[in-house]
Write a protein that holds these residues in place. Sequence first.
Motif, PDB file in Angstrom:
ATOM      1  N   GLU A   1     -48.860 -15.300 -13.098  1.00  0.00           N
ATOM      2  CA  GLU A   1     -49.769 -14.295 -13.666  1.00  0.00           C
ATOM      3  C   GLU A   1     -49.334 -12.874 -13.288  1.00  0.00           C
ATOM      4  OE1 GLU A   1     -51.993 -14.705 -15.793  1.00  0.00           O
ATOM      5  OE2 GLU A   1     -52.729 -16.760 -15.688  1.00  0.00           O
ATOM      6  N   GLU A   2     -48.161 -12.460 -13.760  1.00  0.00           N
ATOM      7  CA  GLU A   2     -47.636 -11.151 -13.384  1.00  0.00           C
ATOM      8  C   GLU A   2     -48.463  -9.999 -13.950  1.00  0.00           C
ATOM      9  OE1 GLU A   2     -43.542 -10.741 -14.280  1.00  0.00           O
ATOM     10  OE2 GLU A   2     -42.887 -12.264 -12.853  1.00  0.00           O
ATOM     11  N   ARG A   3     -48.938 -10.135 -15.175  1.00  0.00           N
ATOM     12  CA  ARG A   3     -49.730  -9.055 -15.777  1.00  0.00           C
ATOM     13  C   ARG A   3     -51.013  -8.817 -14.980  1.00  0.00           C
ATOM     14  NH1 ARG A   3     -47.444  -7.539 -20.423  1.00  0.00           N
ATOM     15  NH2 ARG A   3     -46.123  -9.064 -21.478  1.00  0.00           N
ATOM     16  N   LEU A   4     -51.676  -9.883 -14.597  1.00  0.00           N
ATOM     17  CA  LEU A   4     -52.895  -9.740 -13.801  1.00  0.00           C
ATOM     18  C   LEU A   4     -52.575  -9.159 -12.430  1.00  0.00           C
ATOM     19  CD1 LEU A   4     -54.765 -13.085 -14.639  1.00  0.00           C
ATOM     20  CD2 LEU A   4     -55.328 -10.796 -15.450  1.00  0.00           C
ATOM     21  N   LEU A   5     -51.460  -9.599 -11.850  1.00  0.00           N
ATOM     22  CA  LEU A   5     -51.076  -9.123 -10.520  1.00  0.00           C
ATOM     23  C   LEU A   5     -50.781  -7.627 -10.516  1.00  0.00           C
ATOM     24  CD1 LEU A   5     -48.849 -12.120  -9.419  1.00  0.00           C
ATOM     25  CD2 LEU A   5     -50.813 -11.246  -8.143  1.00  0.00           C
ATOM     26  N   ILE A   6     -50.082  -7.155 -11.541  1.00  0.00           N
ATOM     27  CA  ILE A   6     -49.770  -5.727 -11.625  1.00  0.00           C
ATOM     28  C   ILE A   6     -51.049  -4.918 -11.786  1.00  0.00           C
ATOM     29  CG2 ILE A   6     -48.655  -3.963 -13.041  1.00  0.00           C
ATOM     30  CD1 ILE A   6     -46.447  -6.000 -13.610  1.00  0.00           C
ATOM     31  N   ALA A   7     -51.991  -5.447 -12.586  1.00  0.00           N
ATOM     32  CA  ALA A   7     -53.278  -4.761 -12.760  1.00  0.00           C
ATOM     33  C   ALA A   7     -54.034  -4.688 -11.445  1.00  0.00           C
ATOM     34  CB  ALA A   7     -54.115  -5.478 -13.817  1.00  0.00           C
TER      35      ALA A   7
ATOM     36  N   GLN B   1     -54.607 -15.159  -2.288  1.00  0.00           N
ATOM     37  CA  GLN B   1     -54.920 -15.030  -3.711  1.00  0.00           C
ATOM     38  C   GLN B   1     -53.717 -14.518  -4.498  1.00  0.00           C
ATOM     39  OE1 GLN B   1     -58.432 -12.543  -3.128  1.00  0.00           O
ATOM     40  NE2 GLN B   1     -59.730 -14.179  -3.909  1.00  0.00           N
ATOM     41  N   ILE B   2     -52.971 -13.581  -3.917  1.00  0.00           N
ATOM     42  CA  ILE B   2     -51.755 -13.080  -4.558  1.00  0.00           C
ATOM     43  C   ILE B   2     -50.752 -14.219  -4.750  1.00  0.00           C
ATOM     44  CG2 ILE B   2     -49.684 -11.673  -4.185  1.00  0.00           C
ATOM     45  CD1 ILE B   2     -51.911  -9.965  -5.105  1.00  0.00           C
TER      46      ILE B   2
ATOM     47  N   GLU C   1     -42.935  -4.036  -6.482  1.00  0.00           N
ATOM     48  CA  GLU C   1     -42.246  -4.185  -5.199  1.00  0.00           C
ATOM     49  C   GLU C   1     -43.023  -5.111  -4.280  1.00  0.00           C
ATOM     50  OE1 GLU C   1     -40.191   0.261  -5.093  1.00  0.00           O
ATOM     51  OE2 GLU C   1     -41.835  -0.238  -3.759  1.00  0.00           O
ATOM     52  N   LEU C   2     -44.337  -4.947  -4.254  1.00  0.00           N
ATOM     53  CA  LEU C   2     -45.164  -5.819  -3.422  1.00  0.00           C
ATOM     54  C   LEU C   2     -45.031  -7.263  -3.880  1.00  0.00           C
ATOM     55  CD1 LEU C   2     -47.471  -6.228  -1.297  1.00  0.00           C
ATOM     56  CD2 LEU C   2     -49.027  -6.075  -3.218  1.00  0.00           C
ATOM     57  N   LEU C   3     -45.139  -7.488  -5.180  1.00  0.00           N
ATOM     58  CA  LEU C   3     -45.069  -8.851  -5.711  1.00  0.00           C
ATOM     59  C   LEU C   3     -43.704  -9.464  -5.450  1.00  0.00           C
ATOM     60  CD1 LEU C   3     -46.892  -8.332  -9.125  1.00  0.00           C
ATOM     61  CD2 LEU C   3     -47.849  -8.842  -6.884  1.00  0.00           C
ATOM     62  N   SER C   4     -42.646  -8.667  -5.654  1.00  0.00           N
ATOM     63  CA  SER C   4     -41.300  -9.166  -5.417  1.00  0.00           C
ATOM     64  C   SER C   4     -41.096  -9.512  -3.945  1.00  0.00           C
ATOM     65  CB  SER C   4     -40.273  -8.117  -5.850  1.00  0.00           C
ATOM     66  OG  SER C   4     -38.964  -8.526  -5.532  1.00  0.00           O
TER      67      SER C   4
END
Length: 300
Positions: free
Chosen positions: A151-157, A142-143, A111-114
Amino acid sequence: MNTSKSAGEIRLIRLDRIEVLNPRERGSRVFEEIVRNIKTIGLKKPISVTPRIDASGAEKYLLICGEGRLKAYQALGEEEIPALVVDVPDEDAFIMSLAENIARRQHHPLELLSGIRQLLDRGYTIRSIAEKTGLNHCYVQQICNLLRMGEERLLIAVESGGIPINVAVTIAGAGDDDKAVQAALQEAYESGALRGRQLTLARRVIDKRQRLGRAAGRTSTTKHSHISTTTVIRTYQDEVKRQTALVRKAEFSQQKLLLVVGALRQLLCDENFVNLLRAEALTTMPKYLAERVWPNGSHA
């Protein structure tokens, strides 16, 4: 119908007239808790909406804040809900709704990334995103950089608290060069940025990133389809190795158990040893072991 509403006016609004701007997923446990609280003590805080006129000329409202409370009222069979009516333009309503979702204490990582991605797509600067969401300017920058790199996988981590944002940026900067990525991981470990569980999680994320691509879940890139066969083979090989290791471990444990059982049988044939055990009140042993030392059920 008069649609002129003063800012901050609280009204009872029909649920079927409210449209959700930014629908989001919510865990069943959290939702059940919201419903239970509202049923027990009522609505502590009204939802926020802004008025609009639909194509037929009827009055409707766009939800700005309070989707969980709105759905809870629907689940309880209510027809109306207290709402704080604010008169704002579509753009402001959208931003207020996004900011509300992002600023929540327990938002979902995606949700944050979206939310940040949508603000970027609408032309908002990093500084304005930070101001509207209450997030640190450097963190948002940085996000955004990681979002631009896919880099969605890194962002979720990062958002899950698995790895620090600066480590994710360093790994992303290494690109797809495996040696460079491993060097970045080693540097993070030596500097103390990654320790224990975080290091393990970082390795898993990097492995998935290399095998499945940078995008997460169903949003994986074409690269995912190109390597799907290779991925299946590698997964199968990894599983074979894991099963083989388990078999070896089981065989080793069985050998040690047989050795212990054999030694106990010899010792229990020694009368002096048996008398010593009795003197120390050590006349019993675990059932699992006793059944193997005395398979026929008889013992000294």
